[in-house]
Scaffold this motif. Structure first.
Motif, PDB file in Angstrom:
ATOM      1  N   LEU A  74      -3.964   6.779   5.234  1.00 28.21           N
ATOM      2  CA  LEU A  74      -3.201   7.244   4.127  1.00 28.21           C
ATOM      3  C   LEU A  74      -2.267   6.751   3.479  1.00 28.21           C
ATOM      4  O   LEU A  74      -1.287   6.946   4.323  1.00 28.21           O
ATOM      5  N   ASN A  75      -1.992   6.996   2.202  1.00 25.89           N
ATOM      6  CA  ASN A  75      -0.261   5.861   2.056  1.00 25.89           C
ATOM      7  C   ASN A  75       0.430   7.916   1.619  1.00 25.89           C
ATOM      8  O   ASN A  75      -0.464   8.736   1.368  1.00 25.89           O
ATOM      9  N   PRO A  76       2.024   7.198   1.135  1.00 22.45           N
ATOM     10  CA  PRO A  76       2.635   8.856   0.966  1.00 22.45           C
ATOM     11  C   PRO A  76       1.806   9.294   0.340  1.00 22.45           C
ATOM     12  O   PRO A  76       2.048  10.420  -0.209  1.00 22.45           O
ATOM     13  N   ALA A  77       1.173   8.795  -1.210  1.00 15.28           N
ATOM     14  CA  ALA A  77       1.020   8.768  -2.904  1.00 15.28           C
ATOM     15  C   ALA A  77      -0.280  10.296  -1.965  1.00 15.28           C
ATOM     16  O   ALA A  77      -0.787  11.824  -2.406  1.00 15.28           O
ATOM     17  N   ALA A  78      -1.199   9.680  -0.970  1.00 19.02           N
ATOM     18  CA  ALA A  78      -2.248  10.237  -0.172  1.00 19.02           C
ATOM     19  C   ALA A  78      -1.733  11.957   0.142  1.00 19.02           C
ATOM     20  O   ALA A  78      -2.155  12.986  -0.013  1.00 19.02           O
TER      21      ALA A  78
ATOM     22  N   VAL B 255       0.976  -1.661   0.168  1.00 23.47           N
ATOM     23  CA  VAL B 255       0.112   0.003   0.064  1.00 23.47           C
ATOM     24  C   VAL B 255       0.726   1.068  -0.431  1.00 23.47           C
ATOM     25  O   VAL B 255       0.432   2.172  -0.678  1.00 23.47           O
ATOM     26  N   ASP B 256       1.666   1.158   0.895  1.00 22.68           N
ATOM     27  CA  ASP B 256       2.656   2.382   0.603  1.00 22.68           C
ATOM     28  C   ASP B 256       3.786   2.967  -0.414  1.00 22.68           C
ATOM     29  O   ASP B 256       4.094   4.156  -0.311  1.00 22.68           O
ATOM     30  N   GLN B 257       4.105   1.946  -0.857  1.00 29.31           N
ATOM     31  CA  GLN B 257       3.902   1.942  -2.063  1.00 29.31           C
ATOM     32  C   GLN B 257       3.886   2.088  -3.740  1.00 29.31           C
ATOM     33  O   GLN B 257       4.291   2.256  -4.614  1.00 29.31           O
ATOM     34  N   MET B 258       2.474   1.786  -3.182  1.00 26.09           N
ATOM     35  CA  MET B 258       1.844   2.092  -4.323  1.00 26.09           C
ATOM     36  C   MET B 258       1.652   3.423  -4.694  1.00 26.09           C
ATOM     37  O   MET B 258       1.309   5.044  -4.824  1.00 26.09           O
ATOM     38  N   PRO B 259       1.304   3.864  -6.455  1.00 22.21           N
ATOM     39  CA  PRO B 259       1.508   5.284  -6.527  1.00 22.21           C
ATOM     40  C   PRO B 259       0.338   6.402  -6.348  1.00 22.21           C
ATOM     41  O   PRO B 259       0.335   7.008  -6.866  1.00 22.21           O
TER      42      PRO B 259
ATOM     43  N   SER C 296      -1.140  17.542   0.455  1.00 21.44           N
ATOM     44  CA  SER C 296       0.091  18.107   1.019  1.00 21.44           C
ATOM     45  C   SER C 296      -0.462  18.141   3.193  1.00 21.44           C
ATOM     46  O   SER C 296       0.146  19.500   3.075  1.00 21.44           O
ATOM     47  N   VAL C 297      -0.270  17.401   3.185  1.00 23.76           N
ATOM     48  CA  VAL C 297      -0.372  16.737   4.779  1.00 23.76           C
ATOM     49  C   VAL C 297       0.982  15.734   5.611  1.00 23.76           C
ATOM     50  O   VAL C 297       1.266  14.985   3.990  1.00 23.76           O
ATOM     51  N   THR C 298       0.837  14.983   6.567  1.00 24.94           N
ATOM     52  CA  THR C 298       1.901  13.979   7.023  1.00 24.94           C
ATOM     53  C   THR C 298       0.589  13.166   7.906  1.00 24.94           C
ATOM     54  O   THR C 298      -0.935  12.988   7.201  1.00 24.94           O
ATOM     55  N   ILE C 299       1.467  11.993   8.309  1.00 25.45           N
ATOM     56  CA  ILE C 299       0.529  11.109   8.965  1.00 25.45           C
ATOM     57  C   ILE C 299       0.064  11.625  10.213  1.00 25.45           C
ATOM     58  O   ILE C 299      -0.782  11.117  10.678  1.00 25.45           O
TER      59      ILE C 299
ATOM     60  N   ALA D 167      -3.281   6.782  -4.760  1.00 24.54           N
ATOM     61  CA  ALA D 167      -3.643   7.638  -3.519  1.00 24.54           C
ATOM     62  C   ALA D 167      -4.524   6.735  -2.839  1.00 24.54           C
ATOM     63  O   ALA D 167      -5.528   7.063  -3.795  1.00 24.54           O
ATOM     64  N   ILE D 168      -4.677   6.528  -1.709  1.00 20.86           N
ATOM     65  CA  ILE D 168      -5.445   5.828  -0.978  1.00 20.86           C
ATOM     66  C   ILE D 168      -6.007   6.354   0.143  1.00 20.86           C
ATOM     67  O   ILE D 168      -4.915   6.870   0.938  1.00 20.86           O
TER      68      ILE D 168
END
Length: 599
Positions: free
Chosen positions: A261-265, A242-246, A270-273, A248-249
Motif C-alpha cells: 500500500l502506498n502513502p496515500a492508502a 506509486v508512492d507519489q501518486m495521490p 490511518s495505518v503505517t507500513i 490510494a493503492i
C-alpha cells in the motif's frame, strides 16, 4: 609455457553466465543503470577470460602479464558496482561528478602501479612461481603497500554499494526485496571469495576461488533479471511513481492479506507500513471492508461520512494474475472525487436554474404576447370597421389617419406573433403537421404575397424551379412562414436590385431552396451570430430596418423540427444567399412546371 588444468572451466562458466546476463539486459540498454550493469558484466567477462589463460600458463613472465591484464577489471568492477547501486536506488545525485572522476583517477593509479611494478615493487615486492599439490602453477610472494591500498579502495566501494542495495531491500516491498537481494548476492560472492583468498582462509589453499564466485555471481544476476524482471520496474521507479501518486493503492493476496500500500492508502486507512502481511480486516476501516468484499473487477462509487464530512471515492478493483492467468490477489485504487462530485452537483443545479429561468422567460413572453395580441386584434378590427364606415359615407379625407393606425397595428401584430412563435419553440410547444408539399405551388404563393413589398424597393423577384420535383415532407403553414421570412428579408434589405428564388434537388434525399439577393450583405463577423435570437444585422441606434431579430432564429428552429436545415452565405455590399434543405417524400411528383418565371 602452457598446460591444461580443469580449473579453467570455472572462469569459463562465469563467462557464459555473465554473457547470458548481458543478453537479457541488452533490450534495456537505453537506461543508465543498465549501461553501468553491462559495463560491469563485460569487466567480469574480461577478468574471467584472462584468469582462465593465467591458470593455463606456467611461466612467471606470462602469469605476471596476464595478471596485469586482469587488473583492468580488478580496478573497474568495484567502481562499476558502486555506480550500479547508485543508479539502481536512484541516488546517483549523491555522488558528484567530480568525485566520480577522482575515483576513476584513483583506480587508474592502482592499474598503472600494477603495470609498473617492476620499477618500484610497491605492488608486489617479490614474485615467485610455485607448483601446488593440486597440480596448479601459481604466483606467490608478499604484497606491497600499493596493493593493500588498492584492496582497501576496492572493498570500500563494494561496501558502499552493498549498503545502498541492502538499505533498498529493507525499504522495498516483498517483490522488489527479492529482486535486490539477488543482485546483492551476485555482487558479494566474488568479493567474499577474494577476502577468503587474501586472508588465507580459502578452503583450497593457493587457489583463488574468485572465478567460482564469479560463476555464481553470473547465475545470481541471471536469476534477478529473468525471474524478478530486475529492469522492468526498479524499486526506485516504484517509489517515484506509486508512492507519489495521490490515489490510494492497496494490494491484497488471495487470503486478503495486505502485501502493499502506498502513502496515500496509509493516510486513508490511518495505518503505517507495519500492516503489511496482516489481514485487511485488521488494517482497514469497516466501511472500506464492506465495499471491497467479494469485488474482483469493476469500478464503483463509494461514499464515506467521517469527522470532516462526507467524502466520495472512485473505487476500481482489478484481479492480479500470474503469467499462467491464475489469480494471485486483488488491487484496489481509491481516488477522492469529492470536489469533482461537488462541482458536478453545482453544475447540475446551475443547469436546472438556467432551464427554469428559460422556461419562466418563455412563459412570460407567451403570456405577454397573448395579453398584447388580444386587445391589439380588437383595435385593428375597430379601426378597419371605422375606415370602411367612413369610406361608405364618402369621408375619404379622414381615412388616412386610420390607415396609419392599421399599418402600425399590423406591424406590431407581426412582432408579437414572432415573439409568441419563439416562446412556443423554446417551450417545445409548436406542433408540426408534416405532409407532402409541392414546392412550386407554395413558392408562387409566397412570391405573389410579397410582390407589393418588392415593388416598394423597386426590386424584381425571379423564380426558378427544377422540373418534376417530388414533394417534400413538411408542415405547409410553417414552411410558408420560413419562406415568407427569407424572401421578405431579401426584399427589405435590397433596393433597386434582384431577388432570386431557386428550388432544385440537391441530393437524392433532399430538395434545396436558395433565396438570393443583391442587397447590403452581411459582414463575416456577424454571419456566425445570424441565427441567434434578437440579433439583427442593422443593430445600431440609427438602424433603418425594423423587426425583433427573431425571424431567422424562428426559421432555423422550424427547419430543424421539420427534419431540415438552413444556412447562409453573404458578402457585404454584394448580397446574401439563404439555403433551406428539406427531406423528400415518396409521393409522386407534381405536374411539370414552367422552368423559369419573372414576376
Amino acid at each position: 609455457m602452457w598446460y591444461f588444468t580443469p580449473y579453467i572451466f570455472l572462469p569459463l562458466a562465469a563467462v557464459l553466465l555473465a554473457s547470458g546476463a548481458m543478453r537479457l539486459a541488452w533490450p534495456y540498454r537505453q537506461l543508465s543503470v543498465v549501461k553501468v550493469f553491462l559495463g560491469m558484466m563485460f569487466s567480469i567477462i574480461w577478468w574471467s577470460l584472462w584468469h582462465a589463460l593465467e591458470l593455463s600458463n606456467a611461466s612467471i613472465a606470462g602469469k605476471v602479464l596476464l595478471s596485469n591484464i586482469q587488473y583492468m577489471s580488478v580496478v573497474s568492477v568495484p567502481l562499476l558496482w558502486l555506480l550500479f547501486a547508485l543508479f539502481y536506488t536512484d541516488r546517483a545525485h549523491l555522488l558528484p561528478r567530480s568525485v566520480v572522476y577522482s575515483l576513476i583517477l584513483l583506480q587508474s593509479g592502482f592499474l598503472i602501479g600494477a603495470w609498473t611494478n617492476g620499477w618500484h615493487w610497491l605492488m608486489w615486492p617479490t614474485v615467485e612461481l610455485t607448483y601446488t599439490a593440486g597440480g596448479l602453477w601459481v604466483l606467490t610472494g608478499p604484497n606491497g603497500p600499493l596493493w593493500y591500498a588498492s584492496v582497501l579502495s576496492a572493498y570500500a566501494m563494494v561496501f558502499a554499494g552493498t549498503v545502498l542495495m541492502i538499505n533498498q531491500a529493507i525499504r522495498s516491498q516483498s517483490f522488489y526485496r527479492s529482486q535486490v537481494i539477488s543482485l546483492v548476492v551476485g555482487a558479494l560472492l566474488p568479493w567474499a571469495a577474494s577476502i577468503l583468498f587474501v586472508t588465507g582462509l580459502s578452503p583450497i589453499p593457493f587457489v583463488d576461488l574468485t572465478p567460482v564466485a564469479f560463476a555464481l555471481s553470473g547465475l545470481a544476476f541471471t536469476v534477478a533479471i529473468q525471474r524478478y524482471r530486475a529492469f522492468d520496474l526498479l524499486p526506485a521507479a516504484r517509489e517515484m511513481i506509486v508512492d507519489q501518486m495521490p490515489d490510494a493503492i492497496i494490494v491484497l493476496d488471495m487470503h486478503d492479506r495486505i502485501i502493499d500500500l502506498n502513502p496515500a492508502a496509509q493516510a486513508i486507512l490511518s495505518v503505517t507500513i507495519d500492516v503489511l502481511g496482516q489481514p485487511l480486516t485488521h488494517g482497514a476501516p469497516r466501511w472500506l471492508i464492506e465495499q471491497v468484499r467479494d469485488r474482483y473487477e469493476g469500478q464503483f462509487e463509494v461514499q464515506h461520512t467521517g469527522e470532516t464530512g462526507a467524502t466520495t471515492y472512485d473505487l476500481r478493483c482489478t484481479t492480479l494474475r500470474n503469467r499462467d492467468g491464475r489469480p494471485m490477489g486483488r488491487i484496489f485504487v481509491l481516488r477522492d472525487i469529492t470536489l469533482f462530485k461537488q462541482a458536478a452537483q453545482a453544475l447540475q443545479e446551475a443547469k436546472e436554474a438556467a432551464e427554469a429561468a428559460s422556461q419562466a422567460k418563455s412563459a412570460f413572453l407567451s403570456t405577454m404576447s397573448h395579453e398584447l395580441r388580444t386587445p391589439l386584434t380588437a383595435i385593428l378590427g375597430y379601426s378597419e370597421f371605422l375606415r370602411e364606415d367612413l369610406s361608405n359615407r364618402g369621408l375619404h379625407t379622414q381615412t388616412s389617419d386610420l390607415d396609419r393606425i392599421i399599418t402600425a397595428g399590423r406591424h406590431l401584430l407581426t412582432l408579437i406573433s414572432d415573439i409568441l412563435d419563439y416562446a412556443r419553440l423554446e417551450a417545445n410547444a409548436v406542433t408540426i403537421h408534416p405532409e407532402p408539399v409541392h414546392m412550386s405551388t407554395l413558392i408562387h404563393e409566397v412570391v405573389m404575397t410579397l410582390q407589393g413589398l418588392a415593388k416598394q424597393g423597386q426590386n424584381t423577384i425571379t423564380v426558378t424551379i427544377e422540373p418534376d420535383l417530388p414533394p417534400v415532407v413538411a408542415d405547409p403553414v410553417r414552411l410558408r412562414q420560413v419562406l415568407l421570412n427569407l424572401v421578405g428579408n431579401a426584399c427589405k434589405f435590397t433596393e433597386q436590385g434582384e431577388i432570386r428564388v431557386h428550388c432544385y434537388r440537391s441530393t437524392i434525399d433532399e430538395i434545396q431552396i436558395d433565396v438570393s439577393d443583391t442587397g447590403i450583405g452581411i459582414a463575416a463577423d456577424q454571419l456566425q451570430h445570424l441565427f441567434k435570437p434578437f440579433v439583427q444585422v442593422d443593430s445600431g441606434p440609427t438602424r433603418r430596418y425594423g423587426g425583433t431579430g427573431l425571424g431567422l432564429a424562428i426559421s432555423q428552429r422550424l427547419c430543424q423540427v421539420m427534419k431540415g436545415a438552413i444556412s447562409a452565405t453573404s458578402e457585404p455590399d454584394r448580397g446574401s444567399t439563404f439555403r433551406v434543405r428539406l427531406p423528400i417524400t415518396s409521393v409522386p411528383p407534381a405536374p411539370r412546371e414552367v422552368s423559369q418565371e419573372e414576376c
